[in-house]
Design a protein around this motif. Sequence first.
Motif, short mmCIF file in Angstrom:
data_model
loop_
_atom_site.label_atom_id
_atom_site.label_comp_id
_atom_site.label_asym_id
_atom_site.label_seq_id
_atom_site.Cartn_x
_atom_site.Cartn_y
_atom_site.Cartn_z
N ARG A 159 0.82 -1.21 0.00
CA ARG A 159 0.00 0.00 0.00
C ARG A 159 0.86 1.26 0.00
O ARG A 159 0.48 2.29 -0.57
CB ARG A 159 -0.93 0.00 1.22
N ALA A 160 2.02 1.21 0.66
CA ALA A 160 2.90 2.38 0.70
C ALA A 160 3.32 2.79 -0.71
O ALA A 160 3.40 3.99 -1.02
CB ALA A 160 4.14 2.06 1.55
N ARG A 194 1.60 2.31 -3.49
CA ARG A 194 0.44 2.88 -4.15
C ARG A 194 0.19 4.31 -3.66
O ARG A 194 -0.11 5.22 -4.44
CB ARG A 194 -0.79 2.00 -3.91
N GLU A 195 0.33 4.52 -2.36
CA GLU A 195 0.12 5.85 -1.78
C GLU A 195 1.17 6.83 -2.30
O GLU A 195 0.86 7.99 -2.63
CB GLU A 195 0.18 5.78 -0.25
N LYS A 238 0.40 8.00 -5.77
CA LYS A 238 -0.70 8.96 -5.75
C LYS A 238 -0.20 10.37 -5.44
O LYS A 238 -0.68 11.36 -6.03
CB LYS A 238 -1.74 8.53 -4.71
N LEU A 239 0.76 10.49 -4.54
CA LEU A 239 1.19 11.80 -4.05
C LEU A 239 2.34 12.42 -4.84
O LEU A 239 2.63 13.61 -4.68
CB LEU A 239 1.64 11.67 -2.58
N THR A 286 -7.22 15.01 -1.50
CA THR A 286 -6.54 13.72 -1.36
C THR A 286 -5.50 13.53 -2.46
O THR A 286 -4.47 12.88 -2.24
CB THR A 286 -7.58 12.58 -1.43
N ALA A 310 5.45 11.61 0.07
CA ALA A 310 5.59 10.37 -0.69
C ALA A 310 6.91 9.68 -0.38
O ALA A 310 6.96 8.46 -0.17
CB ALA A 310 5.48 10.66 -2.18
N ILE A 366 6.84 8.16 3.14
CA ILE A 366 6.05 6.92 3.18
C ILE A 366 6.89 5.75 2.70
O ILE A 366 6.88 4.66 3.31
CB ILE A 366 4.78 7.07 2.31
N GLU A 413 -8.71 6.58 -0.91
CA GLU A 413 -8.08 6.88 0.37
C GLU A 413 -7.85 5.64 1.22
O GLU A 413 -6.74 5.39 1.69
CB GLU A 413 -8.94 7.88 1.17
N VAL A 464 -6.36 2.83 -1.65
CA VAL A 464 -5.55 3.37 -2.75
C VAL A 464 -5.38 2.29 -3.84
O VAL A 464 -4.28 1.86 -4.16
CB VAL A 464 -4.18 3.87 -2.27
N VAL A 522 -5.33 5.46 -8.98
CA VAL A 522 -4.95 6.87 -8.98
C VAL A 522 -5.46 7.48 -10.28
O VAL A 522 -4.91 7.22 -11.36
CB VAL A 522 -3.43 7.05 -8.86
#
Length: 551
Positions: free
Chosen positions: A313-314, A316-317, A320-321, A357, A365, A368, A509, A512, A515
Motif C-alpha cells: 500500500r505504501a 500505491r500511496e 498517488k502523491l 486527497t 511520498a 512513506i 483513500e 488506494v 490513482v
Amino acid sequence: MSSRRFSRAAALIAVTITAAVLAGCAAPANRVAGGGDGGTPVAGGTLRFAVLDAPANLDPHSGSSYPESLITSNITDKLTYQNPETGAIEPWLATSWDIDPELTRFTFHLRDDVTFSDGSKFTADSVKENFDLLGFGNKELGIVPVTAYWVGYSGTRVLDPRTVEVAFTRPNAGFLQALSLYFSGILGHTTLQLPKEQRSLPQNLVTTGPFTVTEHVYQQKTVLKKRSGYNWAPASRKHNGEAYLDAVEISVIPEAGVRTGALRAGRVDAILDVNNTDEAPLTREGYRIVPQLIPGRDIAFDFKTDLFPTNDRAVREAVKLAWNRDALSKTVLTPSYKVSSSVLSERVPGYVDFSGTLKQDQRRAEQILEDAGWRRGADGIRVDRDGRRLELALIGINNLVNNKPAYELIQQDLRKIGVDLKLNVLPIPDYQAAITQPQRWNIQVANQSRADVAVLEQVYSPQFGNMAKLAQGDPVYQQAIDTLGAVSKTIDPQRRAAAAQAAQRFLLEDQVLTVPVYNPAQVTAANPKVHNVGYEAQSRNVFYDTWIEPR
C-alpha cells in the motif's frame, strides 16, 4: 406490486449531473459545448467525418471500442435515453416504466409505432429476444452475456405485445441507465438468429435507428444512410422525424496531422480526435471546436494488488502523491479536458471532489516509502530490504492524444522519488492481446465510459471486473464487495449519494487501489458550415440532429 414510475427515477438520476454539466457550458462562439450552435436546419447532404481508429466489429451488442460504438449509436435505438445535458433518464422505445421497491423488477411499456429497417414491427417479443441474449448469451451462436451490466438477470416476461417485465435476483439501481448505453441497442429478429461472426456484417444489421450501414471497408470507411420514415426520436432531441443528413461517410485517418490537413483542405467536413496542438489554431481559423467530457471512470492508474511491488500500500500511496497535476493541466491538456479530482468524472451523478486527497506532496511520498523500508539504490531507484527494485510495469492504450504525454510526465515525477515506471502504451489491438499474455502488469490504465456511479462496482468489485485483483482470502475482498455494491441497492438520492462517496473514498483513500489521472474528452473540429455536431450522454458522436449548409 408497489412501484415507482419513471419520472421519479429520472429525477433521481439527474440531480447531480445537471449542475456539473451546466457549469462547463460557457465557451467562445466557435467553441461549442454540446453542439447547439443555432441556425435554421436544412435537410440533405453528406457529412464527411474522419476518425482515428477503425471500427472492426459493428455488432451493437459486442462492439466496444469508441469507433465501433460511434457507428452503433447512430443505427440503433434503446428503451431509455440519457439526456446528455441534464443526465435525466427519459423515454425512448419505452414510453414509461415501473420499478418494484427492491429494484429487482422493471416493467416497461413500449411504443407501438416503431419498425425495424427490414420492415418488421418492434414489439415486446423484440425486447425479450434482445435482453435474453444480452443477459444469458447463447453458446451455440458464440454470444457471451454482457455480465457487467446484466449480473443477476433472471429473465424477461412478455406481458402483452407492448409490455415486458425484466427480473433480476439482486438490486440493480443502474439498470435504467445501462439500457441507454450503446450496447443496449435493439436488434431485429433476423440479426439475433445469426452466429457472432455474421452479426456485424452490414447487410445483416437490422435495427430501428435513424441511420443504416450501407458500406463498410475495414480500416478505410463506413457509410451510414438516412432511414426513410424514422419518427421515434426521444422528445428532448432537437427535432423529430428523419435525420437531416442524407448520409455520413466515416473515414479512417490514423495520423492526427493528416486528419487536420484533410479538414483544412476541405476533403472532410469534420474530424474527431483533434490533436491538442491543433485546437487553438483551428479555433483561430474559424473552425468549430466541440468538446464533451467522457463520463464514467476517468483515465486512471489501476494497481494490481497480487503483484510485487504494488501489493504494498505504501507504494500505491506514494505514486498517488508524487506527481504534479497542475503541470499536467498546463503542459499536456487543453481546456477540453480536466485533471481528475476523483476516480469518477464530474459528469457522473454521485461524483465527489477528492482533489485534496490527490494533491501532490513529494516529501510525504518519499517519507512513506522510507518508513516502508524502501531505500535509494546507487542509480537513484529505491530497493526493498531484499534488494528488489521499485520498478512498476504500466500498460495503457494510445487511442487518446493525451495518454502517452500524461504518463511520461508522471514517469518523470516518479523517478524523482525513486520509482522506475516502465511505460507500454499500445494500439488497441496490441493492448488487448498484451493484457491476456503471461507478462504481468503492475498498473493497467484505461477509462470506462458510463454516466452512472455503478461503473465503480462494474470495474472494481471482486464480483465483476476486480481490476485490483483482490484475492478471496484478503480481508479487503468482502469489504470491496459490500462498499462498491451499495451503489446498486438504492435510488434514494441521499442514500445513493452516500454510497457513491463511500465507494470513491474506499478506492482513493482507504485502500488506494487506483490513482485517477485526467477526465478524457471527445473533441470534434468541424467546418463552420456543419451545425449541431453533438454527442450522446457517453460522448459518442451522434448525427441525427447534424445538418450542413448547402455547398
